[in-house]
Design an enzyme around this catalytic site. Structure first.
Site, PDB file in Angstrom:
ATOM      1  N   ASP A 154     -11.416  12.676 -17.165  1.00  0.00           N
ATOM      2  CA  ASP A 154     -11.196  11.249 -16.945  1.00  0.00           C
ATOM      3  C   ASP A 154      -9.694  11.045 -16.752  1.00  0.00           C
ATOM      4  OD1 ASP A 154     -10.818   8.509 -17.190  1.00  0.00           O
ATOM      5  OD2 ASP A 154     -12.417   8.271 -18.682  1.00  0.00           O
ATOM      6  N   HIS A 155      -9.318  10.722 -15.544  1.00  0.00           N
ATOM      7  CA  HIS A 155      -7.896  10.670 -15.215  1.00  0.00           C
ATOM      8  C   HIS A 155      -7.186   9.493 -15.888  1.00  0.00           C
ATOM      9  CE1 HIS A 155      -4.372  11.960 -13.338  1.00  0.00           C
ATOM     10  NE2 HIS A 155      -4.711  11.941 -12.065  1.00  0.00           N
ATOM     11  N   ARG A 156      -7.963   8.568 -16.465  1.00  0.00           N
ATOM     12  CA  ARG A 156      -7.308   7.480 -17.208  1.00  0.00           C
ATOM     13  C   ARG A 156      -6.717   8.015 -18.505  1.00  0.00           C
ATOM     14  NH1 ARG A 156     -12.378   3.598 -17.710  1.00  0.00           N
ATOM     15  NH2 ARG A 156     -13.230   5.638 -18.234  1.00  0.00           N
TER      16      ARG A 156
END
Ligand code: CAO
Length: 445
Positions: free
Chosen positions: A417-419
């Protein structure tokens, strides 16, 4: 006395070979003047052909799917002589047929021709081309959804945007039930979740394409399994809400494989696959990089760091994918893990998993190593923040600084999850895992 009128297709504004996509009447039906007999679908518009007069359908000369042009015979309509429209309609065969106006042609001219079919002896047959299509959709609007004028009116009354309604009728045509279903779905839609609203509201996607595949060849329909339907909803949510990136790397497992074979030789009862080594190496990497062993809060504001190491393991069953959880992997040895892996995969395939068996994972591994592949994009299992995909190890030439040497290389694909996780962190995480696998002694550090 009765009269029979041969109803023909009116001038279609030059269109020919137009498909009949809806037959609204059957033999024996009593119809009123202007009542739709059938619907045609051209390249750019749908149009209804109305009854030129009141009467009873005694013969239908077309069927669903037929292609027709101006003058094609549609039906024989029987009406009592003296009915206003029945006697008023027939006109000269030579009368030119005006083109059907493209949009909402209301008082369209009526064209009739003398009968060419042999009339029954007792009843005079009148050949009639009905009024031009009562309502046609604008020819320029090629993207208009397919729906009859009555359905368009119905949708307008309900305030429904037909471009958002999936049609279940022939050629994706929207029916009254489709409109009702759409309204019901809109009314029962849950409020968007906090996570969904973080992105700025609805995705406003186009409706799913509704293709009449039977038009292109034989088909068979089969329902999706319960597992597929359930996991599909989770996968779709995770794919849409999580900004995924997949990092690819390889681990040299030449020595690990020799060791695996050695212990497998001692353990006749137990199947020891590379997966148990991966589980141990994953725990080592999770300890080193705690943000991977975490969950994202529903409001997207907080990361919940977890200090237990429960690994979800994707298991392929004939009904679909399930993800049982092996708990406290950090506290178990390779043999115990191999035993547990065998137990959970059998349970999964026998449909014996309880809901609790599939809860609480802190990180997931999806291994296709028994099958093949060189890399793939696993979907993060929310609220977890990363998932490791594993493919089949293969012998490759590796440069050792002086020469190429054959090494067994294991492909690793980490989706995250790049967040929560940055690319550099992901690269470090996988490199660290690969190091552990290459030299298992490191796991003892
Ligand atoms: N490289 C080379 N060989 C591998 C390997 C790898 N990475 N992983 C497994 N193998 C070998 C095993 O050693 C075994 O060899 P033998 O038959 O000679 O003993 C063979 O492949 C079959 O292994 P397996 O698949 O039965 O066992 P596993 O422990 O690797 O996996 C399980 C168990 C339950 C995870 C697996 O059976 C499964 O269901 N995998 C599919 C998961 C899936 O569908 N993921 C995709 C989800 S999409 O995100």
């Amino acid at each position: 006395m009765t009269t029979q009128t041969l109803v023909r297709i009116p001038d279609l504004g030059g269109a020919t070979d137009v498909e009949i996509i809806e037959l609204s009447v059957a033999i024996g039906d009593v119809v009123q003047i202007e009542q739709p007999l059938l619907t045609l679908e051209g390249d750019k518009a749908t149009m209804e052909v109305p009854a030129p007069m009141a009467g009873r359908i005694v013969e239908l000369r077309v069927k669903l799917g037929d292609r027709v042009s101006m003058g094609s015979e549609v039906a024989l309509l029987e009406s009592a002589v003296g009915d206003g429209p029945a006697v008023a309609l027939p006109q000269s065969a030579s009368a030119p047929a005006p083109a059907a106006p493209p949009v909402a042609a209301e008082a369209a001219p009526v064209v009739a021709q003398s009968a060419s079919a042999t009339p029954p002896v007792t009843t005079p047959v009148v050949d009639s081309t009905p009024a031009a299509p009562a309502v046609a959709t604008a020819p320029t609007a090629t993207t208009l959804p397919h729906a009859s004028p009555a359905i368009r009116l119905y949708a307008r009354e309900l305030g429904v945007d037909l471009s958002r309604v999936a049609g279940s009728g022939r050629s994706g045509r929207i029916t009254r039930e489709d409109v009702n279903r759409h309204v019901k779905a809109e009314l029962t839609k849950p409020a968007p979740s906090a996570a969904a609203s973080q992105g700025g509201g609805s995705l406003n996607l186009l409706p799913w394409p509704n293709v009449d595949f039977a038009r292109f060849g034989p088909i068979e329909k089969t329902p999706l399994s319960k597992i597929k339907k359930l996991s599909g909803q989770n996968l779709a949510r995770n794919w849409v809400l999580i900004p995924h990136v997949t990092h690819q790397d390889e681990a040299d497992i030449t020595e690990m494989e020799a060791f695996r074979k050695a212990i497998q030789g001692e353990q006749k009862e137990l199947k020891i696959t590379p997966l148990v080594f991966l589980m141990k190496a994953a725990v080592a990497a999770l300890k080193r990089h705690p943000t991977f062993n975490a969950a994202l809060d529903p409001d997207g504001e907080q990361l919940v760091l977890r200090s237990s190491y429960h690994l979800g393991i994707a298991v392929d069953t004939k009904d679909g994918l399930v993800v049982p959880v092996v708990r406290d992997v950090d506290q178990k040895g390779l043999l115990a893990l191999a035993e547990e892996l065998a137990t959970i995969s059998t349970k999964a395939r026998d449909k014996k998993l309880a809901p609790g068996d599939m809860q609480g994972a802190t990180f997931t591994i999806s291994s296709l190593g028994g099958i093949g592949g060189t890399g793939f994009t696993p979907i993060v299992n929310a609220p977890e923040v990363a998932i490791l995909g594993v493919c089949r190890a293969a012998m490759k030439p590796l440069w050792d600084g002086a020469q190429f040497v054959p090494r067994l290389m294991l492909p690793l694909s980490l989706s995250y999850d790049h967040r929560v996780i940055d690319g550099a962190q992901a690269a470090r995480f996988v490199a660290y895992m690969a190091q552990q696998l290459t030299d298992l002694r490191r796991l003892l550090l």
